[in-house]
Motif scaffolding. Structure first.
Motif, PDB file in Angstrom:
ATOM      1  N   LYS A 149      18.766  72.693  42.535  1.00 18.69           N
ATOM      2  CA  LYS A 149      18.119  72.940  43.827  1.00 18.69           C
ATOM      3  C   LYS A 149      19.084  73.648  44.785  1.00 18.69           C
ATOM      4  CE  LYS A 149      14.959  69.028  43.400  1.00 18.69           C
ATOM      5  NZ  LYS A 149      14.578  67.680  43.877  1.00 18.69           N
ATOM      6  N   CYS A 150      20.360  73.272  44.714  1.00 22.74           N
ATOM      7  CA  CYS A 150      21.358  73.918  45.572  1.00 22.74           C
ATOM      8  C   CYS A 150      21.488  75.404  45.239  1.00 22.74           C
ATOM      9  CB  CYS A 150      22.718  73.241  45.404  1.00 22.74           C
ATOM     10  SG  CYS A 150      22.820  71.600  46.121  1.00 22.74           S
ATOM     11  N   VAL A 151      21.469  75.709  43.947  1.00 21.40           N
ATOM     12  CA  VAL A 151      21.600  77.098  43.506  1.00 21.40           C
ATOM     13  C   VAL A 151      20.351  77.900  43.865  1.00 21.40           C
ATOM     14  CG1 VAL A 151      21.804  78.601  41.487  1.00 21.40           C
ATOM     15  CG2 VAL A 151      23.225  76.535  41.649  1.00 21.40           C
ATOM     16  N   ASN A 152      19.190  77.310  43.603  1.00 22.56           N
ATOM     17  CA  ASN A 152      17.937  78.040  43.783  1.00 22.56           C
ATOM     18  C   ASN A 152      17.465  78.114  45.232  1.00 22.56           C
ATOM     19  OD1 ASN A 152      17.780  78.450  41.001  1.00 22.56           O
ATOM     20  ND2 ASN A 152      16.610  76.559  40.666  1.00 22.56           N
ATOM     21  N   ARG A 153      17.730  77.070  46.006  1.00 21.33           N
ATOM     22  CA  ARG A 153      17.181  77.014  47.363  1.00 21.33           C
ATOM     23  C   ARG A 153      18.213  77.239  48.468  1.00 21.33           C
ATOM     24  NH1 ARG A 153      13.306  71.998  48.151  1.00 21.33           N
ATOM     25  NH2 ARG A 153      12.735  73.321  49.931  1.00 21.33           N
ATOM     26  N   LEU A 154      19.469  76.916  48.182  1.00 28.12           N
ATOM     27  CA  LEU A 154      20.514  77.088  49.197  1.00 28.12           C
ATOM     28  C   LEU A 154      21.481  78.221  48.864  1.00 28.12           C
ATOM     29  CD1 LEU A 154      21.403  73.336  49.917  1.00 28.12           C
ATOM     30  CD2 LEU A 154      20.090  74.888  51.373  1.00 28.12           C
ATOM     31  N   GLN A 163      28.707  70.183  48.676  1.00 28.25           N
ATOM     32  CA  GLN A 163      28.332  71.098  49.764  1.00 28.25           C
ATOM     33  C   GLN A 163      26.970  70.731  50.341  1.00 28.25           C
ATOM     34  OE1 GLN A 163      29.210  75.401  48.990  1.00 28.25           O
ATOM     35  NE2 GLN A 163      29.929  74.634  47.005  1.00 28.25           N
ATOM     36  N   LEU A 164      26.047  70.322  49.464  1.00 24.98           N
ATOM     37  CA  LEU A 164      24.727  69.894  49.918  1.00 24.98           C
ATOM     38  C   LEU A 164      24.841  68.721  50.877  1.00 24.98           C
ATOM     39  CD1 LEU A 164      21.579  69.708  49.728  1.00 24.98           C
ATOM     40  CD2 LEU A 164      21.935  68.213  47.728  1.00 24.98           C
ATOM     41  N   MET A 165      25.647  67.735  50.500  1.00 23.89           N
ATOM     42  CA  MET A 165      25.796  66.552  51.341  1.00 23.89           C
ATOM     43  C   MET A 165      26.469  66.890  52.667  1.00 23.89           C
ATOM     44  SD  MET A 165      24.225  64.324  49.630  1.00 23.89           S
ATOM     45  CE  MET A 165      23.654  64.033  47.946  1.00 23.89           C
ATOM     46  N   ASP A 166      27.432  67.807  52.638  1.00 28.31           N
ATOM     47  CA  ASP A 166      28.071  68.245  53.881  1.00 28.31           C
ATOM     48  C   ASP A 166      27.045  68.894  54.809  1.00 28.31           C
ATOM     49  OD1 ASP A 166      30.527  67.321  53.080  1.00 28.31           O
ATOM     50  OD2 ASP A 166      31.249  69.258  52.362  1.00 28.31           O
ATOM     51  N   ARG A 167      26.187  69.732  54.244  1.00 25.72           N
ATOM     52  CA  ARG A 167      25.165  70.403  55.054  1.00 25.72           C
ATOM     53  C   ARG A 167      24.149  69.399  55.594  1.00 25.72           C
ATOM     54  NH1 ARG A 167      23.452  76.387  52.837  1.00 25.72           N
ATOM     55  NH2 ARG A 167      25.555  77.199  52.465  1.00 25.72           N
ATOM     56  N   PHE A 168      23.859  68.372  54.795  1.00 19.55           N
ATOM     57  CA  PHE A 168      22.945  67.319  55.258  1.00 19.55           C
ATOM     58  C   PHE A 168      23.512  66.650  56.505  1.00 19.55           C
ATOM     59  CE2 PHE A 168      21.768  62.869  55.499  1.00 19.55           C
ATOM     60  CZ  PHE A 168      20.390  62.919  55.415  1.00 19.55           C
ATOM     61  N   VAL A 169      24.779  66.263  56.439  1.00 17.43           N
ATOM     62  CA  VAL A 169      25.434  65.592  57.563  1.00 17.43           C
ATOM     63  C   VAL A 169      25.472  66.500  58.795  1.00 17.43           C
ATOM     64  CG1 VAL A 169      27.609  64.604  58.369  1.00 17.43           C
ATOM     65  CG2 VAL A 169      26.804  64.091  56.059  1.00 17.43           C
ATOM     66  N   GLN A 170      25.620  67.803  58.565  1.00 18.94           N
ATOM     67  CA  GLN A 170      25.677  68.768  59.667  1.00 18.94           C
ATOM     68  C   GLN A 170      24.303  69.077  60.266  1.00 18.94           C
ATOM     69  OE1 GLN A 170      27.667  72.075  57.826  1.00 18.94           O
ATOM     70  NE2 GLN A 170      29.571  70.931  57.522  1.00 18.94           N
ATOM     71  N   GLY A 171      23.232  68.565  59.612  1.00 24.60           N
ATOM     72  CA  GLY A 171      21.894  68.732  60.153  1.00 24.60           C
ATOM     73  C   GLY A 171      21.128  69.929  59.639  1.00 24.60           C
ATOM     74  N   ASP A 172      21.585  70.536  58.535  1.00 28.87           N
ATOM     75  CA  ASP A 172      20.870  71.675  57.953  1.00 28.87           C
ATOM     76  C   ASP A 172      19.475  71.217  57.502  1.00 28.87           C
ATOM     77  OD1 ASP A 172      19.957  73.233  55.420  1.00 28.87           O
ATOM     78  OD2 ASP A 172      21.449  74.556  56.310  1.00 28.87           O
ATOM     79  N   PRO A 173      18.396  71.819  58.003  1.00 24.62           N
ATOM     80  CA  PRO A 173      17.030  71.368  57.707  1.00 24.62           C
ATOM     81  C   PRO A 173      16.693  71.368  56.215  1.00 24.62           C
ATOM     82  CG  PRO A 173      17.022  72.876  59.563  1.00 24.62           C
ATOM     83  CD  PRO A 173      18.389  72.939  58.982  1.00 24.62           C
ATOM     84  N   LEU A 174      17.073  72.423  55.497  1.00 29.03           N
ATOM     85  CA  LEU A 174      16.746  72.507  54.078  1.00 29.03           C
ATOM     86  C   LEU A 174      17.535  71.473  53.279  1.00 29.03           C
ATOM     87  CD1 LEU A 174      15.113  73.790  51.897  1.00 29.03           C
ATOM     88  CD2 LEU A 174      16.771  75.682  51.776  1.00 29.03           C
ATOM     89  N   ALA A 175      18.799  71.291  53.621  1.00 29.84           N
ATOM     90  CA  ALA A 175      19.611  70.272  52.953  1.00 29.84           C
ATOM     91  C   ALA A 175      19.034  68.885  53.211  1.00 29.84           C
ATOM     92  CB  ALA A 175      21.058  70.349  53.438  1.00 29.84           C
ATOM     93  N   GLN A 176      18.577  68.653  54.430  1.00 31.15           N
ATOM     94  CA  GLN A 176      17.991  67.349  54.756  1.00 31.15           C
ATOM     95  C   GLN A 176      16.695  67.115  53.981  1.00 31.15           C
ATOM     96  OE1 GLN A 176      17.769  66.938  59.065  1.00 31.15           O
ATOM     97  NE2 GLN A 176      19.859  66.152  59.097  1.00 31.15           N
ATOM     98  N   GLU A 177      15.930  68.182  53.778  1.00 35.19           N
ATOM     99  CA  GLU A 177      14.699  68.061  52.995  1.00 35.19           C
ATOM    100  C   GLU A 177      15.012  67.683  51.553  1.00 35.19           C
ATOM    101  OE1 GLU A 177      11.384  71.037  51.043  1.00 35.19           O
ATOM    102  OE2 GLU A 177      12.160  71.554  53.032  1.00 35.19           O
ATOM    103  N   ILE A 178      16.019  68.334  50.948  1.00 34.41           N
ATOM    104  CA  ILE A 178      16.376  68.085  49.550  1.00 34.41           C
ATOM    105  C   ILE A 178      16.912  66.661  49.375  1.00 34.41           C
ATOM    106  CG2 ILE A 178      17.958  68.734  47.692  1.00 34.41           C
ATOM    107  CD1 ILE A 178      17.799  71.626  48.752  1.00 34.41           C
ATOM    108  N   VAL A 179      17.807  66.241  50.262  1.00 33.68           N
ATOM    109  CA  VAL A 179      18.415  64.914  50.143  1.00 33.68           C
ATOM    110  C   VAL A 179      17.395  63.818  50.419  1.00 33.68           C
ATOM    111  CG1 VAL A 179      20.156  63.348  51.074  1.00 33.68           C
ATOM    112  CG2 VAL A 179      20.731  65.736  50.668  1.00 33.68           C
TER     113      VAL A 179
END
Length: 298
Positions: free
Chosen positions: A185-190, A200-216
C-alpha cells in the motif's frame, strides 16, 4: 556448566544466542538468511551458531541443549522442517542434521510463533490462564497457550492470518493488515520505496498525513476484527501482540483497543479490549522461547 544454543530462523535473518541453564545470555549473533538452497540455509545456521560459540569460548561438545524456531509447518516428533514458505526447506531433517554437528546435545524444533509465545508466557508470569500470542509482521499468525501447554489442534492451530475479514470474501487478514500488505500500500498509494516503507508510513501517520491515517486506521480495524474472532471462539484471559509492526510502534495498541471496543455488541464481552497487551520480549521473544523449549528437555 550446561549451555544452550537457540535460534530464531526466518526468511531474511537468523538470530542466535548462547545461554546457560539460568537463561543468562553469553553471546548473540544475527546473520542474513541464505535461501539459495536447503544446504546454504543450513550452513548459514551452523555459521551463526559457530559465531556465538567462538565469542563465548565454548566448544560444540559442551552444548547440552538446542532449541530452534522456524516459520511454517514443523513436525516436532520427527524433527523435520516440513514446509516454510520463505525458506528452501521441504521435509528437511533439521534435528538429525544438527545431531551430526552436536552429537551430545538434545535438540528441539518448533514453529517460530509457538516458540515466541512460550517466551511471552513466561515474561507475563502466567500460570493457569489462556493466552493468545498474535504476531503482526511479514505475515500474521497466532499461538494459544493454556496452563503452559501449546494448543496445536491437528498441527496448524493459530493461522489467524488466513481468516476472511474484508468485504471481498477472498481478502484475508494477512492480505489486509500484515507488514507485507502495508508495504504494498505504501508503494502503490504513497509512492514510497519498499525499504523501510512501514516505518515511513507510521511517521506520516503521526504527522497527520490523511492518506497515511486512512491506511493505518484500516489496518487497525482489520486487526481488531481478527482479534474479535479469537475472543468469540476462545475468550482468552490475555492477548499479547508482537511482531515487527507492533514492536516498533507500540502506540498501535491503543488504536487497536479503540477499534476492538467498537466491535463489541453483546454486553458479555464488555471490556475485552482491556485484555490486550504488547510483547515484553519484542524481537527476542523467539530466542527466549527456544531456550524455554530446550530447557524443558532436561
Amino acid at each position: 556448566m550446561n549451555y544452550m544454543l537457540t535460534a530464531d530462523v526466518g526468511g531474511t535473518k537468523i538470530a542466535t544466542a548462547l545461554l546457560n541453564e539460568a537463561g543468562v545470555i553469553y553471546a548473540q549473533k544475527t546473520l542474513p538468511s541464505r535461501t539459495e538452497s536447503a544446504e546454504t540455509m543450513y550452513e548459514q545456521l551452523l555459521l551463526a551458531f559457530q559465531y556465538v560459540l567462538n565469542e563465548a569460548g565454548v566448544r560444540e561438545k559442551e552444548v547440552q541443549f538446542i532449541g530452534v524456531g522456524l516459520p511454517g509447518k514443523v513436525d516436532i516428533m520427527k524433527g523435520m522442517a516440513i514446509y516454510q514458505n520463505n525458506l528452501p526447506w521441504r521435509d528437511f531433517p533439521l534435528v538429525s542434521r544438527l545431531q551430526n554437528n552436536f552429537p551430545t546435545a538434545e535438540i528441539m524444533i518448533d514453529n517460530d510463533v509457538y516458540m515466541a509465545a512460550k517466551g511471552e508466557w513466561l515474561a507475563h508470569q502466567l500460570q493457569n490462564e489462556l493466552m493468545a500470542f498474535v504476531t503482526i509482521s511479514t505475515g500474521i499468525s497466532a499461538c494459544f497457550i493454556q496452563k503452559g501447554e501449546v494448543i496445536r489442534g491437528a498441527g496448524m492451530a493459530g493461522e489467524i492470518g488466513l481468516t476472511y475479514v474484508g468485504r471481498d470474501e477472498k481478502e484475508t487478514l494477512e492480505e489486509k493488515a500484515s507488514g507485507t500488505s502495508l508495504t504494498k500500500k505504501c508503494v502503490n498509494r504513497l509512492n514510497l520505496q519498499s525499504k523501510d516503507a512501514v516505518i515511513q508510513l507510521m511517521d506520516r501517520f503521526v504527522q497527520g498525513d490523511p492518506l497515511a491515517q486512512e491506511i493505518v486506521t484500516q489496518m487497525t480495524q482489520d486487526i481488531a476484527k481478527g482479534l474479535h474472532q479469537i475472543f468469540c471462539v476462545l475468550d482468552p484471559d490475555i492477548i499479547v501482540l508482537g511482531g515487527g509492526v507492533v514492536n516498533h510502534q507500540p502506540w498501535l495498541l491503543d488504536l487497536i483497543k479503540k477499534e476492538l471496543k467498537k466491535l463489541v455488541v453483546n454486553p458479555v464481552q464488555s471490556g475485552i479490549e482491556k485484555r490486550l497487551r504488547v510483547s515484553k520480549l519484542k524481537a527476542e521473544a523467539g530466542l527466549f522461547g527456544a531456550a524455554i523449549a530446550a530447557n524443558a528437555m532436561k
